[in-house]
Scaffold this motif. Structure first.
Motif, mmCIF file in Angstrom:
data_model
loop_
_atom_site.group_PDB
_atom_site.id
_atom_site.type_symbol
_atom_site.label_atom_id
_atom_site.label_comp_id
_atom_site.label_asym_id
_atom_site.label_seq_id
_atom_site.Cartn_x
_atom_site.Cartn_y
_atom_site.Cartn_z
ATOM 1 N N LEU A 167 0.411 -43.268 22.979
ATOM 2 C CA LEU A 167 0.787 -41.945 22.502
ATOM 3 C C LEU A 167 1.766 -42.015 21.339
ATOM 4 C CD1 LEU A 167 1.231 -40.137 25.935
ATOM 5 C CD2 LEU A 167 -0.816 -40.300 24.513
ATOM 6 N N ALA A 168 2.527 -43.106 21.251
ATOM 7 C CA ALA A 168 3.483 -43.291 20.163
ATOM 8 C C ALA A 168 3.894 -44.751 20.111
ATOM 9 C CB ALA A 168 4.712 -42.415 20.370
ATOM 10 N N LEU A 169 4.463 -45.128 18.987
ATOM 11 C CA LEU A 169 5.047 -46.447 18.833
ATOM 12 C C LEU A 169 6.557 -46.314 18.800
ATOM 13 C CD1 LEU A 169 2.728 -47.959 16.094
ATOM 14 C CD2 LEU A 169 2.646 -48.351 18.557
ATOM 15 N N GLY A 170 7.229 -47.397 19.092
ATOM 16 C CA GLY A 170 8.683 -47.402 19.055
ATOM 17 C C GLY A 170 9.188 -48.776 18.660
ATOM 18 N N ILE A 171 10.470 -48.842 18.365
ATOM 19 C CA ILE A 171 11.139 -50.085 18.005
ATOM 20 C C ILE A 171 12.316 -50.276 18.950
ATOM 21 C CG2 ILE A 171 12.412 -51.316 16.200
ATOM 22 C CD1 ILE A 171 9.498 -50.883 15.490
ATOM 23 N N VAL A 172 12.412 -51.445 19.584
ATOM 24 C CA VAL A 172 13.495 -51.737 20.523
ATOM 25 C C VAL A 172 14.823 -51.808 19.765
ATOM 26 C CG1 VAL A 172 14.452 -53.468 22.091
ATOM 27 C CG2 VAL A 172 12.004 -52.953 22.149
ATOM 28 N N ALA A 173 15.797 -51.045 20.234
ATOM 29 C CA ALA A 173 17.162 -51.108 19.691
ATOM 30 C C ALA A 173 18.002 -52.064 20.535
ATOM 31 C CB ALA A 173 17.791 -49.728 19.644
ATOM 32 N N SER A 174 17.829 -52.029 21.863
ATOM 33 C CA SER A 174 18.511 -52.980 22.746
ATOM 34 C C SER A 174 17.903 -52.939 24.134
ATOM 35 C CB SER A 174 20.019 -52.704 22.817
ATOM 36 O OG SER A 174 20.258 -51.478 23.449
ATOM 37 N N ILE A 175 18.106 -54.025 24.878
ATOM 38 C CA ILE A 175 17.676 -54.123 26.271
ATOM 39 C C ILE A 175 18.862 -54.656 27.063
ATOM 40 C CG2 ILE A 175 16.121 -55.240 27.912
ATOM 41 C CD1 ILE A 175 14.069 -55.458 25.676
ATOM 42 N N MET A 176 19.244 -53.912 28.106
ATOM 43 C CA MET A 176 20.349 -54.333 28.965
ATOM 44 C C MET A 176 19.970 -54.086 30.411
ATOM 45 S SD MET A 176 23.545 -52.732 26.832
ATOM 46 C CE MET A 176 22.843 -51.090 26.923
ATOM 47 N N ASP A 177 20.113 -55.101 31.261
ATOM 48 C CA ASP A 177 19.767 -55.001 32.680
ATOM 49 C C ASP A 177 18.358 -54.444 32.816
ATOM 50 O OD1 ASP A 177 22.278 -56.012 33.396
ATOM 51 O OD2 ASP A 177 23.169 -54.019 33.264
ATOM 52 N N ASN A 178 18.194 -53.273 33.420
ATOM 53 C CA ASN A 178 16.850 -52.701 33.539
ATOM 54 C C ASN A 178 16.718 -51.458 32.671
ATOM 55 O OD1 ASN A 178 18.316 -50.847 35.004
ATOM 56 N ND2 ASN A 178 16.899 -50.771 36.713
ATOM 57 N N SER A 179 17.417 -51.431 31.535
ATOM 58 C CA SER A 179 17.352 -50.305 30.600
ATOM 59 C C SER A 179 16.859 -50.781 29.242
ATOM 60 C CB SER A 179 18.734 -49.673 30.423
ATOM 61 O OG SER A 179 19.191 -49.142 31.627
ATOM 62 N N ILE A 180 16.101 -49.928 28.589
ATOM 63 C CA ILE A 180 15.637 -50.206 27.238
ATOM 64 C C ILE A 180 16.005 -49.014 26.359
ATOM 65 C CG2 ILE A 180 13.319 -49.363 27.824
ATOM 66 C CD1 ILE A 180 12.212 -51.225 25.696
ATOM 67 N N ILE A 181 16.577 -49.293 25.206
ATOM 68 C CA ILE A 181 16.893 -48.259 24.232
ATOM 69 C C ILE A 181 15.997 -48.511 23.038
ATOM 70 C CG2 ILE A 181 18.683 -47.298 22.714
ATOM 71 C CD1 ILE A 181 20.716 -48.246 24.855
ATOM 72 N N PHE A 182 15.299 -47.478 22.582
ATOM 73 C CA PHE A 182 14.359 -47.645 21.482
ATOM 74 C C PHE A 182 14.380 -46.425 20.579
ATOM 75 C CE2 PHE A 182 12.096 -45.749 25.004
ATOM 76 C CZ PHE A 182 11.397 -44.707 24.413
ATOM 77 N N ARG A 183 13.857 -46.606 19.379
ATOM 78 C CA ARG A 183 13.685 -45.516 18.416
ATOM 79 C C ARG A 183 12.198 -45.200 18.325
ATOM 80 N NH1 ARG A 183 17.308 -47.832 13.432
ATOM 81 N NH2 ARG A 183 19.242 -48.009 14.610
ATOM 82 N N SER A 184 11.878 -43.914 18.320
ATOM 83 C CA SER A 184 10.488 -43.481 18.229
ATOM 84 C C SER A 184 10.446 -42.014 17.815
ATOM 85 C CB SER A 184 9.794 -43.644 19.587
ATOM 86 O OG SER A 184 8.471 -43.172 19.519
ATOM 87 N N PRO A 185 9.383 -41.607 17.144
ATOM 88 C CA PRO A 185 9.263 -40.191 16.787
ATOM 89 C C PRO A 185 8.781 -39.307 17.940
ATOM 90 C CG PRO A 185 7.393 -41.391 15.924
ATOM 91 C CD PRO A 185 8.342 -42.417 16.530
ATOM 92 N N ILE A 186 8.460 -39.906 19.087
ATOM 93 C CA ILE A 186 7.941 -39.118 20.208
ATOM 94 C C ILE A 186 9.004 -38.116 20.683
ATOM 95 C CG2 ILE A 186 8.635 -40.715 22.035
ATOM 96 C CD1 ILE A 186 5.858 -40.155 23.309
#
Length: 75
Positions: free
Chosen positions: A37-56
């Motif tokens: 449905l969309a693409l994204g770029i990983v900004a960071s991964i910590m423990d069981n969390s992912i932070i990403f940038r996406s237009p979604i």
């Protein structure tokens, strides 16, 4: 989005996010089942969390995150 609520895939194989080493800038597909449905770029991964940038605008239908081979330099 919570790691308990979605599946993570790399090379068409599921994996647990914790303990996996993906770097900042890795491209991801935000999927509902097999449909991206969309693409994204990983900004960071910590423990069981992912932070990403996406237009979604909403993660409501996302149930899979597919990690790709491509990385992009984030500035």
């Amino acid at each position: 989005m919570n790691a308990r609520d979605i599946e993570f895939f790399y090379n068409n194989k599921p994996f647990k996010l914790k303990g996996r080493d993906f770097e900042k800038g890795t491209m991801i597909g935000l999927n509902h089942n097999e449909d991206t449905l969309a693409l994204g770029i990983v900004a960071s991964i910590m423990d069981n969390s992912i932070i990403f940038r996406s237009p979604i605008k909403s993660l409501r239908r996302i149930n899979r995150v597919v990690f790709g081979y491509m990385t992009i330099e984030l500035t």
